[in-house]
Design a protein around this motif. Structure first.
Motif, PDB file in Angstrom:
ATOM      1  N   PHE A  68     -11.318  24.451   4.631  1.00  0.00           N
ATOM      2  CA  PHE A  68     -10.712  23.514   5.558  1.00  0.00           C
ATOM      3  C   PHE A  68     -11.424  23.495   6.907  1.00  0.00           C
ATOM      4  CE2 PHE A  68      -7.311  20.814   6.894  1.00  0.00           C
ATOM      5  CZ  PHE A  68      -7.041  21.121   8.209  1.00  0.00           C
ATOM      6  N   TRP A  69     -11.921  24.663   7.339  1.00  0.00           N
ATOM      7  CA  TRP A  69     -12.546  24.808   8.653  1.00  0.00           C
ATOM      8  C   TRP A  69     -14.042  25.065   8.504  1.00  0.00           C
ATOM      9  CZ3 TRP A  69      -9.173  24.034  12.591  1.00  0.00           C
ATOM     10  CH2 TRP A  69      -7.824  24.357  12.408  1.00  0.00           C
ATOM     11  N   THR A  70     -14.816  24.599   9.531  1.00  0.00           N
ATOM     12  CA  THR A  70     -16.240  24.945   9.556  1.00  0.00           C
ATOM     13  C   THR A  70     -16.385  26.374  10.061  1.00  0.00           C
ATOM     14  OG1 THR A  70     -16.550  24.281  11.848  1.00  0.00           O
ATOM     15  CG2 THR A  70     -16.771  22.559  10.171  1.00  0.00           C
ATOM     16  N   PRO A  71     -17.577  26.992   9.839  1.00  0.00           N
ATOM     17  CA  PRO A  71     -17.784  28.348  10.385  1.00  0.00           C
ATOM     18  C   PRO A  71     -17.570  28.407  11.899  1.00  0.00           C
ATOM     19  CG  PRO A  71     -19.482  27.839   8.778  1.00  0.00           C
ATOM     20  CD  PRO A  71     -18.693  26.581   8.966  1.00  0.00           C
ATOM     21  N   ALA A  72     -18.006  27.379  12.619  1.00  0.00           N
ATOM     22  CA  ALA A  72     -17.830  27.389  14.081  1.00  0.00           C
ATOM     23  C   ALA A  72     -16.344  27.378  14.440  1.00  0.00           C
ATOM     24  CB  ALA A  72     -18.536  26.181  14.705  1.00  0.00           C
ATOM     25  N   GLU A  73     -15.551  26.607  13.692  1.00  0.00           N
ATOM     26  CA  GLU A  73     -14.108  26.550  13.953  1.00  0.00           C
ATOM     27  C   GLU A  73     -13.444  27.879  13.619  1.00  0.00           C
ATOM     28  OE1 GLU A  73     -13.273  23.205  11.496  1.00  0.00           O
ATOM     29  OE2 GLU A  73     -13.889  21.752  13.019  1.00  0.00           O
ATOM     30  N   LEU A  74     -13.832  28.481  12.490  1.00  0.00           N
ATOM     31  CA  LEU A  74     -13.264  29.784  12.118  1.00  0.00           C
ATOM     32  C   LEU A  74     -13.585  30.811  13.193  1.00  0.00           C
ATOM     33  CD1 LEU A  74     -14.022  29.924   8.288  1.00  0.00           C
ATOM     34  CD2 LEU A  74     -11.776  29.735   9.362  1.00  0.00           C
ATOM     35  N   PHE A  75     -14.821  30.760  13.689  1.00  0.00           N
ATOM     36  CA  PHE A  75     -15.203  31.689  14.749  1.00  0.00           C
ATOM     37  C   PHE A  75     -14.297  31.521  15.962  1.00  0.00           C
ATOM     38  CE2 PHE A  75     -17.872  34.470  17.135  1.00  0.00           C
ATOM     39  CZ  PHE A  75     -17.776  34.012  18.435  1.00  0.00           C
ATOM     40  N   THR A  76     -14.070  30.269  16.359  1.00  0.00           N
ATOM     41  CA  THR A  76     -13.262  30.012  17.545  1.00  0.00           C
ATOM     42  C   THR A  76     -11.830  30.505  17.356  1.00  0.00           C
ATOM     43  OG1 THR A  76     -14.615  28.056  17.910  1.00  0.00           O
ATOM     44  CG2 THR A  76     -12.594  28.201  19.183  1.00  0.00           C
ATOM     45  N   ILE A  77     -11.271  30.267  16.174  1.00  0.00           N
ATOM     46  CA  ILE A  77      -9.899  30.705  15.913  1.00  0.00           C
ATOM     47  C   ILE A  77      -9.800  32.227  16.010  1.00  0.00           C
ATOM     48  CG2 ILE A  77      -8.076  30.862  14.173  1.00  0.00           C
ATOM     49  CD1 ILE A  77      -9.160  28.167  13.072  1.00  0.00           C
ATOM     50  N   VAL A  78     -10.743  32.926  15.378  1.00  0.00           N
ATOM     51  CA  VAL A  78     -10.669  34.391  15.361  1.00  0.00           C
ATOM     52  C   VAL A  78     -11.045  34.971  16.718  1.00  0.00           C
ATOM     53  CG1 VAL A  78     -11.534  36.487  14.263  1.00  0.00           C
ATOM     54  CG2 VAL A  78     -11.160  34.435  12.897  1.00  0.00           C
ATOM     55  N   ASN A  79     -12.080  34.417  17.323  1.00  0.00           N
ATOM     56  CA  ASN A  79     -12.570  34.972  18.596  1.00  0.00           C
ATOM     57  C   ASN A  79     -11.599  34.703  19.741  1.00  0.00           C
ATOM     58  OD1 ASN A  79     -14.968  36.203  20.006  1.00  0.00           O
ATOM     59  ND2 ASN A  79     -14.744  34.321  21.200  1.00  0.00           N
ATOM     60  N   ASP A  80     -11.036  33.506  19.763  1.00  0.00           N
ATOM     61  CA  ASP A  80     -10.227  33.097  20.908  1.00  0.00           C
ATOM     62  C   ASP A  80      -8.734  33.095  20.654  1.00  0.00           C
ATOM     63  OD1 ASP A  80     -12.851  30.754  21.447  1.00  0.00           O
ATOM     64  OD2 ASP A  80     -12.483  32.599  22.558  1.00  0.00           O
ATOM     65  N   GLY A  81      -8.318  33.288  19.402  1.00  0.00           N
ATOM     66  CA  GLY A  81      -6.892  33.358  19.104  1.00  0.00           C
ATOM     67  C   GLY A  81      -6.200  32.019  19.259  1.00  0.00           C
ATOM     68  N   VAL A  82      -4.871  32.045  19.086  1.00  0.00           N
ATOM     69  CA  VAL A  82      -4.082  30.816  19.144  1.00  0.00           C
ATOM     70  C   VAL A  82      -2.860  31.069  20.015  1.00  0.00           C
ATOM     71  CG1 VAL A  82      -2.875  29.050  17.799  1.00  0.00           C
ATOM     72  CG2 VAL A  82      -4.822  30.264  16.783  1.00  0.00           C
ATOM     73  N   LYS A  83      -2.732  30.321  21.103  1.00  0.00           N
ATOM     74  CA  LYS A  83      -1.574  30.459  22.002  1.00  0.00           C
ATOM     75  C   LYS A  83      -0.277  30.221  21.252  1.00  0.00           C
ATOM     76  CE  LYS A  83      -2.956  29.072  26.677  1.00  0.00           C
ATOM     77  NZ  LYS A  83      -4.322  28.537  26.621  1.00  0.00           N
ATOM     78  N   MET A  84       0.761  30.877  21.722  1.00  0.00           N
ATOM     79  CA  MET A  84       2.117  30.669  21.212  1.00  0.00           C
ATOM     80  C   MET A  84       2.237  30.915  19.718  1.00  0.00           C
ATOM     81  SD  MET A  84       3.492  27.555  23.553  1.00  0.00           S
ATOM     82  CE  MET A  84       1.982  26.629  23.564  1.00  0.00           C
TER      83      MET A  84
END
Lengths: 122, 193
Positions: B116-132
């Motif tokens: 569903f996600w590109t590698p860049a998107e997966l990186f951002t989710i894991v590296n930067d987390g998700v508010k709330m």
């Protein structure tokens, strides 16, 4: 056109117009479908299954659950009855050891509720 | 043209003031149900989910994945995943911890997240987390290199069977379900994590 041909065509027509014609009607078994819908979100079922009526349930890891009330066999192993479905939902690893569906952590009552929700998917 | 200009402007300002008062009232009087034990309203669930996807897509645009991932990256990623991620996100045939079903939003099983996600998107989710949500910004504690390893593992995960995952766990020294073949029901673990 004789009566027999008409009867056959009539049956075919009935089959074509209602998927629900094929799904059994189970007597109440103590499952609450509304609570089941909430639990489906809680247990993240939608991360692996496409489930109608549940937000963000478009996973492709497992089979889609649309029209689940019509499904005859659960996981290729168990006839689809309320008791079997409840057991499968609560203990998939006991039914098919090593399959990709993890034990959901749902209690028997919660599994019953989820099964009741799935049976609304006619 | 000038006739409606002033009443129009007044109406617009009053409209904004009214909206602001409504927002304030919702906040002040606790009208938004923040309890995790109750599910989001459907419109809120849709909005939150969509906002997360669109925000991650926007914020991952500048991220450059490595040229390619090696098997060593995947194994290193497995170690990080099995240590930090599996209790919330589960794995193929691997359950989440028992308390996770008390979370709203629910951390999804991410067996096929790479579809569903590109590698860049997966990186951002894991590296930067998700508010709330309870998803931490793992870049802080793991560093970018380890986060890319996790992404490498997520790329491999759709191709790992439950047996493969179990073998990796046993190599790592973890207890796991014992798969003795399709005819025997092995011991079922109470919970993982």
């Amino acid at each position: 056109m004789n009566a027999r041909l008409l009867a056959i065509l009539g049956c075919l027509a009935l089959g074509a117009c209602g998927e629900s014609a094929k799904a059994p009607h189970w007597p109440p078994f103590g499952g609450d479908p509304d609570q089941g819908r909430v639990l489906v979100t809680r247990a993240s079922c939608g991360a692996c299954h496409r489930i109608p009526g549940v937000e963000n349930a478009h996973g492709e890891v497992g089979p889609p659950l649309a029209h689940y009330a019509q499904r005859t066999v659960i996981a290729g192993m168990l006839p689809n009855t309320p008791q079997n479905l409840t057991y499968w939902i609560a203990h998939p690893q006991a039914v098919v050891p090593g399959n990709a569906m993890p034990n959901t952590g749902l209690s028997d009552q919660e599994a019953r509720d989820v099964a009741a929700y799935l049976y609304t998917l006619r | 043209m000038k006739r409606w200009l002033i009443p129009g402007a007044v109406g617009l300002v009053l409209g904004y003031v009214l909206m602001g008062l409504v927002v304030l009232a919702v906040v002040e009087f606790g009208l938004f149900d923040v309890r995790a034990s109750t599910p989001h309203k459907r419109i809120v669930a849709w909005a939150a989910h969509k906002a997360m996807i669109d925000s991650m897509r926007l914020h991952s645009r500048h991220v450059q994945p490595p040229e390619r991932f090696t098997p060593a990256d995947v194994v290193a990623g497995f170690h990080a995943y099995d240590t930090h991620c599996v209790m919330c996100h589960g794995g193929p045939g691997v359950a989440r911890a028992a308390w996770v079903k008390g979370m709203t939003p629910s951390p999804p099983y991410i067996v096929d997240s790479a579809r569903f996600w590109t590698p860049a998107e997966l990186f951002t989710i894991v590296n930067d987390g998700v508010k709330m949500t309870a998803m931490p910004a793992w870049g802080d504690t793991l560093g970018r290199g380890r986060v890319w390893n996790v992404v490498a593992f997520l790329e491999a995960l759709p191709y790992l069977s439950p047996r493969d995952y179990d073998a990796l766990r046993r190599a790592k020294g973890q207890m796991g379900p014992v798969f003795t073949g399709p005819k025997t029901a092995g011991p079922v673990p109470a919970q993982n994590g």
